[in-house]
Design a protein around this motif. Sequence first.
Motif, PDB file in Angstrom:
ATOM      1  N   ASP A 175       0.829  -1.200   0.000  1.00 18.74           N
ATOM      2  CA  ASP A 175       0.000   0.000   0.000  1.00 18.74           C
ATOM      3  C   ASP A 175       0.863   1.249   0.000  1.00 18.74           C
ATOM      4  O   ASP A 175       1.982   1.254   0.504  1.00 18.74           O
TER       5      ASP A 175
ATOM      6  N   ASP B 229      -5.204   4.431 -11.792  1.00  9.70           N
ATOM      7  CA  ASP B 229      -6.427   3.650 -11.587  1.00  9.70           C
ATOM      8  C   ASP B 229      -6.222   2.490 -10.619  1.00  9.70           C
ATOM      9  O   ASP B 229      -7.107   2.188  -9.819  1.00  9.70           O
ATOM     10  N   ASN B 230      -5.061   1.847 -10.705  1.00  9.98           N
ATOM     11  CA  ASN B 230      -4.868   0.604  -9.966  1.00  9.98           C
ATOM     12  C   ASN B 230      -3.991   0.702  -8.733  1.00  9.98           C
ATOM     13  O   ASN B 230      -4.010  -0.220  -7.905  1.00  9.98           O
TER      14      ASN B 230
ATOM     15  N   PRO C  93      -6.752   3.539  -5.360  1.00  6.40           N
ATOM     16  CA  PRO C  93      -7.136   2.556  -4.344  1.00  6.40           C
ATOM     17  C   PRO C  93      -6.427   2.727  -2.999  1.00  6.40           C
ATOM     18  O   PRO C  93      -6.915   2.247  -1.981  1.00  6.40           O
ATOM     19  N   ASN C  94      -5.281   3.412  -2.979  1.00  9.46           N
ATOM     20  CA  ASN C  94      -4.520   3.554  -1.739  1.00  9.46           C
ATOM     21  C   ASN C  94      -4.722   4.879  -1.028  1.00  9.46           C
ATOM     22  O   ASN C  94      -4.303   5.031   0.115  1.00  9.46           O
TER      23      ASN C  94
ATOM     24  N   LYS D  18      -8.831  11.565  -2.879  1.00 10.65           N
ATOM     25  CA  LYS D  18      -9.301  10.462  -3.725  1.00 10.65           C
ATOM     26  C   LYS D  18     -10.320  10.965  -4.757  1.00 10.65           C
ATOM     27  O   LYS D  18     -10.233  10.633  -5.941  1.00 10.65           O
TER      28      LYS D  18
END
Length: 178
Positions: free
Chosen positions: A28, A138-139, A143-144, A151
């Motif tokens: 992360d 995106d990935n 997400p983190n 975000k």
Amino acid sequence: MKNLLILTIALMLPAFTATAQTGDKKGDLNDAEIAHIVVTANNVDIEAGNLAKKKASHEDVKAYAHRMVADHTDVNQQAKDLVKKLNVTPKDNKISQSLKDDGKANLDKLKELSGKEFDAAYIDGEIALHKKVIDVADNKLVPNVKNEELKALLIKVRPAFVSHLEHAQKIQPTIGDK
């Protein structure tokens, strides 16, 4: 601001994709690390754009470089303001260090080129990097991110990635034409 924040990471270099998978022990990235990536990526893009403004021979490449410098300079200030507002201290990490290192290597390579070779290398690099950055954002980044405001901004400004990519793709086939 919303349409420009994502430009902060618009020109991350190829190693960014590989190192983005490392993050901390769990893979992360925290908000402080993401903030540092944002600032570092802006700086890398500004440096490459400034070189292209001086060395590009094709008018569309020069115009693109001017756009990159202007967008990323503006975003860098806005990103710093957001970091201050969110009370996040940017933290150096493997990805930001890789960006710095790769940015220097890319500049060194570009400095050795001129004319159409320079133009082609600069634009080809922009296309490859924007494709990778879209994937990483995106990935890995979105997400983190823990802060919902950061975000939301990253999600809302994704079209800027696509805009820069499409602009570079439009220029690419014209580089041989002067």
